[in-house]
Enzyme design. Sequence first.
Site: not given
Ligand code: 6PG
Length: 433
Positions: A264, A106, A13-14, A132, A190, A291, A32, A78
């Site tokens: 996550k 997140n 992402m970074g 996102s 979201h 899950r 980093n 991070v």
């Molecule tokens: C996004 C996603 C991304 C990732 C999340 C959730 O909007 O790009 O939401 O942020 O999918 O980190 O991850 P998990 O599904 O592993 O919890």
Amino acid sequence: MLNDVGIYGLGSMGRNLSLNFVDKGFRVSVYNGLETDKKQNAQKFTDDNTSTKTLYGFTNLNEYVFSLTKPRMIIIIVTAGEPVNDVIAQLVPLLDRNDTIIDAGNSHYADTTSRLQKLSKYGIYFIGCGISGGWKGALHGPSVMLGGSAEVSEKVTELFDKVSAKDEHGHPCCKWMGNEGAGHFIKMIHNGIEYAMMQTIAEAYDILKKVLRLSNSEISLIFSDWNREEISGYLISATSNVLSIKDEDGSCLIDHVIDKSLQKGTGKDIAICGLDYGVNVSVIIEAVNARFLSVSELRNNNNQYTNNANAINDKLDHEAVVNNLLDTIYCSHLTSIIQGIDLIQKVSGAQSWDISVDKVFAAWKNGCIIKTDVINDISALLNEYTLAEIMVRRIDVTRLDSLVGIVTLGAKTLIPLPASSATLNYLLAIVSN
Ligand code: 6PG
């Protein structure tokens, strides 16, 4: 010459967000972390991107911070949790009053609020930035949900407007949601909706595969057709694509993916938030539970119960089942979005954030994982109707019948449909006397 913006953290992402900023004409400093291997990554990243002349890698934190024009803007990407605290602790002694730290991971929204309060004592502004769109979105234009220190709201919005996705009129899908943790709160919502949508799609796949006995390529085509219908959206299109991918030996990649899914934490966070605020987010909670169960040791494969899909399959009108699944996905997507909006309104009121649902929908128009025509549909009705009225208008008798048909079919063929069933129960509770 000093640089415009700093990125701390060079995961996928970074790295991609840095390149996106460079592409939009910014001079970007990247760093980093303090460990040696991480430091080298920053140098390697800039070396690998030598054609991008305004990307500068640093292996020394002081030099990185002092390379930025004042007041500084540093975006940290991070892992959520302690790593964010660690990075803030490294940066604070080097920063000046009026500098801004932007957390683009997140993080939990409550952590963002408390970090903002701590940093305000040093005169440092803090922004919680929900991003996102995965790594591709970070590179080509993500959806951006901002919140935090109001003093820098305009400046930070302007910055992210440049790199964010644009809607069909060219407007940035980047919106200021409110003070404190409002941006990260909307990203959490979201993600909860994302979990629910993915679960519903998985349930439809299960029926198509195990009851109608269709091949992955046939299912891929169905999802591709559905992407031209009212549920059209990123996840529907991604499902179609994923199902058509072949492994090196020519077999379908999907058949090699284990049926276990971790998380996550954002899904769990919204479930807890719903319970805390007394808002029913059942479809989202069922997706989180699914899950948990997918990795539970309680699962076993003893086939004590005979799946009678074979016997039922012979009598089924396949086209009708496919149409009913389309309606089921529509009902479930709509319900999880409405549950998310219900929670936004409750929490926004309690926190005095005054979050505009129109702005939330504008940020989710493009670039994000939950981009779907169902959102556009709700958005068009929201100024005229209440959430309950929207449900009743959109989930008519035909759609409800389809949903009942699919949930019943799941039960008869012993296929668990937790999100679709939760959708049905929620709807029945809303519309029944
Ligand atoms: C996004 C996603 C991304 C990732 C999340 C959730 O909007 O790009 O939401 O942020 O999918 O980190 O991850 P998990 O599904 O592993 O919890």
